[in-house]
Design an enzyme around this catalytic site. Structure first.
Site, PDB file in Angstrom:
ATOM      1  N   ASP A  63      -9.376  10.424   0.387  1.00  0.00           N
ATOM      2  CA  ASP A  63     -10.050  11.639   0.844  1.00  0.00           C
ATOM      3  C   ASP A  63      -9.642  12.768  -0.088  1.00  0.00           C
ATOM      4  O   ASP A  63      -8.642  12.664  -0.793  1.00  0.00           O
ATOM      5  CB  ASP A  63      -9.814  11.965   2.334  1.00  0.00           C
ATOM      6  CG  ASP A  63      -8.369  11.866   2.794  1.00  0.00           C
ATOM      7  OD1 ASP A  63      -7.457  11.900   1.948  1.00  0.00           O
ATOM      8  OD2 ASP A  63      -8.152  11.771   4.022  1.00  0.00           O
ATOM      9  N   HIS A  75      -4.857   9.945  -1.216  1.00  0.00           N
ATOM     10  CA  HIS A  75      -5.058  11.173  -0.434  1.00  0.00           C
ATOM     11  C   HIS A  75      -4.826  12.323  -1.414  1.00  0.00           C
ATOM     12  O   HIS A  75      -3.684  12.655  -1.734  1.00  0.00           O
ATOM     13  CB  HIS A  75      -4.047  11.251   0.718  1.00  0.00           C
ATOM     14  CG  HIS A  75      -4.274  10.220   1.775  1.00  0.00           C
ATOM     15  ND1 HIS A  75      -5.396  10.216   2.579  1.00  0.00           N
ATOM     16  CD2 HIS A  75      -3.538   9.148   2.159  1.00  0.00           C
ATOM     17  CE1 HIS A  75      -5.333   9.190   3.415  1.00  0.00           C
ATOM     18  NE2 HIS A  75      -4.220   8.530   3.182  1.00  0.00           N
ATOM     19  N   ASN A 120       0.853  -1.204   0.000  1.00  0.00           N
ATOM     20  CA  ASN A 120       0.000   0.000   0.000  1.00  0.00           C
ATOM     21  C   ASN A 120       0.880   1.242   0.000  1.00  0.00           C
ATOM     22  O   ASN A 120       1.896   1.293   0.701  1.00  0.00           O
ATOM     23  CB  ASN A 120      -0.842  -0.044   1.288  1.00  0.00           C
ATOM     24  CG  ASN A 120      -1.952   0.974   1.330  1.00  0.00           C
ATOM     25  OD1 ASN A 120      -2.679   1.154   0.349  1.00  0.00           O
ATOM     26  ND2 ASN A 120      -2.101   1.670   2.458  1.00  0.00           N
TER      27      ASN A 120
END
Ligand code: XIL
Length: 649
Positions: free
Chosen positions: A431, A400, A365
Site C-alpha cells: 500500500d 508498506h 515475509n
C-alpha cells in the site's frame, strides 16, 4: 526518509469490521450518510435496549449526553454484560455501517468497547467495532467504528462492554448510518487483465466479499490474502481449540470465484494469544529446555491443524512473518518465539509446513526489506537456513510504503539482492500511504498527494513487471480506501493508500497501474509531482490562469460520478473560488463533496469548501459529485473560474 515507526499490533480485529478514524473523516469525500438507528432516550423508555444477561437496564435522567435522558445499566456481574440492541432487522448484509455511541461510567473508570454478537447456525461469534477506549464517570466518551455483516446471520446484537470492571454504565445518543454504495465501474480495464506478468491480489476481510465490494474484488484481482482470519488469534484462540469461523467464508468465496489464496500467517509475534507463551506452570516461558519443547510442540500442533484444514486450497503460506530486526547486532527479532526457542522456531515452522502442505510455496515475509541493513540480514538468514536444508521457497516483501519513500532504485536493489538465491519473490502487502510523517492528517486526501501516489504505483508496477521470472505475485493490502489498516496505524487518521477510493471508484493510483497515460507524464515518483498541468497554448481557449480537468469516473443507467480538478495556472494565489459551467445534456448534480454547489437549469456553480478555499499559484484542488442524466451525458465544453474562462484539459 525513514519508515514510520511500527507499533505493537496485538489487537484482535474482527474479520468483518474495520475501525475508522471518525464519522467526519470521510464526510467531505463521501455522499451524505443515511441514518438507520437513533437511540436518544428522550422519550422516557429504554427504546428496545436490554441486557445481555441478568443485568438491569433502565431509563435515567441522572446524566444525559444530549437532552435529559440516557440509559443506565446496573447489576453487571461480568465485563461482557452491558446494554444491547437487536439490529438483525436493521443491518443489511454487505452494507458498512458507522456506529456511534456515547458512554460514561457511573463511578470509577475502565475501558469500554463497542461489540457485536452474531450467530449463524446457533454458533456465536463476537466482533469488535471499537476497541478498548478509556471511559470515566466525569464525562461522556464517544465510541465510533465501522461494521459490516458479511455472512448470513440469525442473531445480531450490538452492545457495549467493559475491559475489566463491572460498574454501572450509561449510554446515550447511539446512531448507526451508512453511505449508499455506488455501483462499481464496469467500463475500465481489469487490473488482472492489464498485468499479465504475475497474479495480482488483495488482502480481504469479510466486508470485501459482499455486494459491490465482492464485485470489485473479483473483477480486478486474481488472488486474495485473508488479512486477519488465518492468524493465530483467529484460528487457535485457546489451546488446541481450532476455529475457522472467520476464514472459512473467505475461503469459500475464493473457491467459488476462482481466486488463489495466500495464507497469512502461521507464525508471528503479533496477534498471537498470550497462552502460547505460558509454560506448564502458568508462568511466562523462558529459554529452558522444557519451555522450548512445549513452545515448539504448540507450534507444530498449530501448523499441522491450520495448514491441513485448508490443504491444497492454499497455494502459498507466509510461514513466518517479520522475524528480522535490523537494530539487533545479529538482525534477529527478539520476539517471544526467538527468546524461548532461538532460530529453531523458524526451522520447525518450515519443516512442519512442508510436511503438511507439500504442494505449497513456503515464504518468509517481512516489511522494510528495501532498507539495506534489514534486507541484508534477511538475505543472510535465508541463505543460512537454505544451506541447512530448511525448505524456504520465497521471500515476501510487504512493501508498506508512502508517496515519498522508498525510491524506485532502492526497491530495485531490494529485488536484485535476492535474485542470486534462486528463490521466488512476492510483493505481499503493498500500500502507498498519502502521509510522509506521523504528524500529518488530512480530512480528505489532497489532490497533489493522490497524483504523486499514482506515479508511485505506476513506477513500482513498472519495476515489478521487469522481473516476471522472480516476482510471482503482487498483493495489495486491501481492496479500497474504505477499509485500510492505515486508518488506525501508526496513528488514527484517514489514509487513502489503495487503487480504489472510499466509494469503490478508480483513483489516479488505479490508472497508474492500469494505464499510466491517463495520469499524464511525470519523470519519476521521486520527483516532486506538479499538479498544475500547464495548458498547451494551441488548445487553450481560456486566459491561461486556470485549467480544469473534468472526468466521469463512473456511469450507470441514469446516474454518474464526476471528478473535477481545478488548477490555478496563474501567478497569484486564489483565496476563494467559484467554478461555473453548463450541463447541456440536462444532467443534474445530486450530491457534491469538496465544495458547495448550486444549479439552476443547465447552469452549475461550485464554490470552495472552507478547507480548500485557497489555491496557491501553481496549485490545484479537486471536488467530486454524483449526478443524474437522461439521454446523453456530454462533458461540459467550457468552464469559468471566478468569472474568467479556463483551459480545459
Ligand atoms: C494488519 C491488519 O490489516 C489489521 O487489520 C490488524 O489490526 C493488524 O494487522 N504486516 C502484516 C499484516 O504482516 O498482518 C498486518 O495486518 C499489517 C502489517
Amino acid at each position: 526518509m525513514r519508515a514510520l515507526p511500527r507499533l505493537a499490533l496485538a489487537v484482535l480485529t474482527a474479520a468483518a469490521t474495520v475501525a475508522v478514524v471518525s464519522a467526519t473523516a470521510d464526510a467531505a469525500a463521501e455522499p451524505t450518510p443515511i441514518t438507520v438507528l437513533t437511540s436518544d432516550f428522550e422519550d422516557g423508555t429504554t427504546q428496545g435496549w436490554s441486557g445481555r444477561s441478568a443485568e438491569t437496564i433502565a431509563h435515567s435522567t441522572a446524566v444525559a449526553h444530549g437532552g435529559t435522558g440516557s440509559l443506565l445499566t446496573s447489576g453487571r456481574t461480568a465485563t461482557w454484560q452491558g446494554p444491547s440492541l437487536d439490529v438483525l432487522g436493521t443491518f443489511e448484509k454487505g452494507t458498512a455501517y458507522t456506529v456511534s455511541a456515547w458512554v460514561r461510567m457511573s463511578s470509577g473508570s475502565d475501558n469500554a468497547r463497542l461489540s457485536v454478537e452474531r450467530r449463524t447456525g446457533g454458533v456465536a461469534s463476537y466482533d469488535q467495532v471499537v476497541g478498548n477506549t478509556a471511559v470515566t464517570s466525569g464525562s461522556w466518551v464517544n465510541l465510533t467504528g465501522r461494521y459490516t455483516v458479511a455472512t448470513d446471520v440469525e442473531f445480531l446484537r450490538v452492545y457495549v462492554e467493559t475491559a475489566s470492571t463491572t460498574g454501572d454504565l450509561y449510554i446515550d445518543d447511539v446512531t448507526a448510518s451508512y453511505v449508499p454504495a455506488l455501483p462499481i465501474q464496469t467500463d475500465i480495464p481489469a487490473v488482472k487483465d492489464v498485468i499479465t506478468e504475475f497474479p495480482v491480489g488483495a488482502a480481504i476481510t469479510g466486508a470485501e466479499t459482499v455486494t459491490q465490494h465482492g464485485q470489485l474484488l473479483t473483477r480486478h484481482f486474481d488472488s486474495v490474502t485473508p488479512g486477519n482470519a488465518l492468524k493465530w488469534d483467529a484460528t487457535e484462540p485457546t489451546e488446541n481449540t481450532f476455529t475457522y469461523a472467520q476464514a472459512d467464508p473467505l475461503m469459500a468465496f475464493a473457491k467459488t470465484n476462482g481466486l488463489a489464496v495466500r495464507g497469512h500467517t502461521l507464525v508471528w509475534h503479533n496477534q498471537t494469544p498470550s497462552w502460547v507463551f505460558l509454560g506448564a506452570d502458568g508462568q511466562a516461558m523462558t529459554a529452558t529446555a522444557d519451555d522450548k519443547a512445549l513452545l515448539l510442540a504448540r507450534l507444530e500442533n498449530h501448523i499441522r491443524n491450520v495448514a491441513a484444514h485448508y490443504g491444497t486450497d492454499i497455494g502459498v503460506w507466509d510461514v513466518v512473518n517479520e522475524v528480522i530486526d535490523e537494530s539487533q547486532s545479529d538482525g534477529l527479532r527478539r520476539s517471544n518465539w526467538y527468546n524461548v526457542a532461538g532460530l529453531d522456531y523458524i526451522r520447525t515452522a518450515f519443516r512442519v509446513a512442508r510436511e503438511v502442505a507439500p504442494h505449497a510455496k513456503l515464504y518468509i515475509n517481512d516489511y522494510n526489506t528495501n532498507v539495506p541493513a534489514k534486507r541484508d540480514f534477511l538475505f543472510g538468514l535465508v541463505q543460512q537456513l537454505k544451506a541447512e536444508g530448511v525448505p524456504i521457497d520465497g521471500v515476501g516483501h510487504q512493501v508498506h510504503i508512502n508517496i515519498n519513500w522508498p525510491t524506485v532504485a532502492e526497491t530495485k536493489a531490494m529485488i536484485d539482492k535476492f535474485v542470486p538465491l534462486g528463490i521466488d519473490q512476492q510483493v505481499t502487502e503493498m500500500d502507498v500511504s498519502i502521509y510522509t510523517s506521523s504528524s500529518e492528517s488530512f480530512p480528505t486526501p489532497p489532490a497533489d498527494r493522490l497524483l504523486k501516489q499514482a506515479y508511485v504505483y505506476r513506477d513500482m508496477f513498472a519495476l515489478f513487471r521487469q522481473y516476471p521470472g522472480e516476482i510471482t505475485s503482487v498483493t495489495l493490502w486491501g481492496l479500497a480506501d474504505d477499509n485500510t489498516w492505515l486508518d488506525t496505524y501508526p496513528v488514527a487518521r484517514k489514509d487513502a493508500p489503495l487503487l480504489f477510493d472510499t466509494t469503490l471508484q478508480a483513483k489516479s493510483a488505479y490508472w497508474g497501474v492500469a494505464d499510466p497515460s491517463k495520469i499524464g507524464a511525470s519523470a519519476s515518483a521521486s520527483v516532486s509531482p506538479s499538479v498544475s498541468v500547464s495548458p498547451s497554448s494551441s488548445t487553450n481557449p481560456g486566459t491561461g490562469s486556470c485549467a480544469v480537468t473534468y472526468r466521469v469516473t463512473g456511469s450507470w443507467p441514469g446516474g454518474f460520478q464526476g471528478d473535477v480538478k481545478v488548477a490555478n495556472t496563474g501567478t497569484t494565489a486564489l483565496t476563494s473560488w467559484k467554478l461555473a459551467w453548463q450541463f447541456t445534456g440536462g444532467q443534474q448534480i445530486t450530491q457534491l463533496w469538496g465544495g458547495t454547489h448550486t444549479q439552476s437549469g443547465a447552469a452549475v456553480t461550485v464554490g470552495n469548501a472552507s478547507w480548500n478555499a485557497s489555491i496557491a499559484a501553481g496549485g490545484s484542488t479537486s471536488f467530486g459529485f454524483l449526478g443524474s442524466w437522461t439521454g446523453t451525458n456530454p462533458v461540459p465544453a467550457a468552464f469559468t473560474l471566478n468569472g474568467t474562462a479556463c483551459s480545459v484539459l
